[in-house]
Design a protein around this motif. Sequence first.
Motif, PDB file in Angstrom:
ATOM      1  N   ASP A  44       0.842  -1.189   0.000  1.00  0.00           N
ATOM      2  CA  ASP A  44       0.000   0.000   0.000  1.00  0.00           C
ATOM      3  C   ASP A  44       0.883   1.246   0.000  1.00  0.00           C
ATOM      4  OD1 ASP A  44       0.857   0.479   2.619  1.00  0.00           O
ATOM      5  OD2 ASP A  44      -1.016  -0.161   3.528  1.00  0.00           O
ATOM      6  N   VAL A  45       0.273   2.388  -0.234  1.00  0.00           N
ATOM      7  CA  VAL A  45       1.021   3.631  -0.413  1.00  0.00           C
ATOM      8  C   VAL A  45       1.765   4.036   0.864  1.00  0.00           C
ATOM      9  CG1 VAL A  45      -0.915   5.179   0.089  1.00  0.00           C
ATOM     10  CG2 VAL A  45       0.924   5.944  -1.407  1.00  0.00           C
ATOM     11  N   THR A  46       1.187   3.778   2.033  1.00  0.00           N
ATOM     12  CA  THR A  46       1.845   4.147   3.293  1.00  0.00           C
ATOM     13  C   THR A  46       3.141   3.374   3.468  1.00  0.00           C
ATOM     14  OG1 THR A  46      -0.309   4.630   4.278  1.00  0.00           O
ATOM     15  CG2 THR A  46       1.536   4.321   5.790  1.00  0.00           C
ATOM     16  N   LEU A  56       4.064  11.050   1.591  1.00  0.00           N
ATOM     17  CA  LEU A  56       2.894  10.323   1.112  1.00  0.00           C
ATOM     18  C   LEU A  56       2.270  10.954  -0.137  1.00  0.00           C
ATOM     19  CD1 LEU A  56       1.382   7.754   2.015  1.00  0.00           C
ATOM     20  CD2 LEU A  56      -0.177   9.238   3.254  1.00  0.00           C
ATOM     21  N   PRO A  57       2.059  12.278  -0.174  1.00  0.00           N
ATOM     22  CA  PRO A  57       1.470  12.864  -1.395  1.00  0.00           C
ATOM     23  C   PRO A  57       2.359  12.684  -2.629  1.00  0.00           C
ATOM     24  CG  PRO A  57       1.315  14.412   0.435  1.00  0.00           C
ATOM     25  CD  PRO A  57       2.188  13.279   0.888  1.00  0.00           C
ATOM     26  N   SER A  74      -3.642  -1.379  -9.280  1.00  0.00           N
ATOM     27  CA  SER A  74      -4.022  -1.338  -7.865  1.00  0.00           C
ATOM     28  C   SER A  74      -5.374  -2.009  -7.673  1.00  0.00           C
ATOM     29  CB  SER A  74      -4.072   0.113  -7.365  1.00  0.00           C
ATOM     30  OG  SER A  74      -5.120   0.813  -7.981  1.00  0.00           O
ATOM     31  N   ARG A  75      -5.607  -2.362  -6.430  1.00  0.00           N
ATOM     32  CA  ARG A  75      -6.909  -2.908  -6.062  1.00  0.00           C
ATOM     33  C   ARG A  75      -7.226  -2.424  -4.650  1.00  0.00           C
ATOM     34  NH1 ARG A  75      -3.521  -7.086  -4.994  1.00  0.00           N
ATOM     35  NH2 ARG A  75      -3.711  -7.971  -2.910  1.00  0.00           N
ATOM     36  N   ARG A  76      -8.488  -2.358  -4.355  1.00  0.00           N
ATOM     37  CA  ARG A  76      -8.914  -1.888  -3.046  1.00  0.00           C
ATOM     38  C   ARG A  76      -9.030  -3.078  -2.104  1.00  0.00           C
ATOM     39  NH1 ARG A  76      -9.571   2.544  -0.869  1.00  0.00           N
ATOM     40  NH2 ARG A  76      -9.675   3.744  -2.791  1.00  0.00           N
ATOM     41  N   GLN A  81      -5.559   1.062  -0.628  1.00  0.00           N
ATOM     42  CA  GLN A  81      -5.319   0.830  -2.045  1.00  0.00           C
ATOM     43  C   GLN A  81      -3.985   0.081  -2.126  1.00  0.00           C
ATOM     44  OE1 GLN A  81      -7.667   1.852  -4.017  1.00  0.00           O
ATOM     45  NE2 GLN A  81      -6.832   1.650  -6.044  1.00  0.00           N
ATOM     46  N   VAL A  82      -4.004  -1.123  -2.666  1.00  0.00           N
ATOM     47  CA  VAL A  82      -2.796  -1.949  -2.755  1.00  0.00           C
ATOM     48  C   VAL A  82      -2.283  -1.897  -4.197  1.00  0.00           C
ATOM     49  CG1 VAL A  82      -1.862  -4.277  -2.491  1.00  0.00           C
ATOM     50  CG2 VAL A  82      -3.588  -3.432  -0.889  1.00  0.00           C
TER      51      VAL A  82
END
Length: 120
Positions: A44-46, A56-57, A74-76, A81-82
Amino acid sequence: MSENVGGFKDPSTEVLSEAAATFGLLASSARLHLMWALSQGESDVTHLADRVGGALPAVSQHLAKLKLAGLVRSRREGRRQVYYVDDPDIVTVVRVMVGQLSARSQRGTAPVHRLSGTGG
């Protein structure tokens, strides 16, 4: 006019343009780092921001560009969001390039030279 040299036919202008655009996206060290991280597995983004040391942005913007270009999907999963690379050829290119340069720098035999005028 394409030539057949050494058993290889020159690629079309369209193929070369697409390859140049892809390499252009990967010319950013931040995006290349994200592709390297995602070539190791989905995230994930984090987690990606922590791993690559980016805000992060900014990481989200890089991922959006990579996704728009079709290099990342990506998928939720619930609220997350992965992201993942769904193209084994892109994974191979990234792993080979980064792996070869890492091996050279660790051996100390052939230093990695930065070309002037390149992105990154």
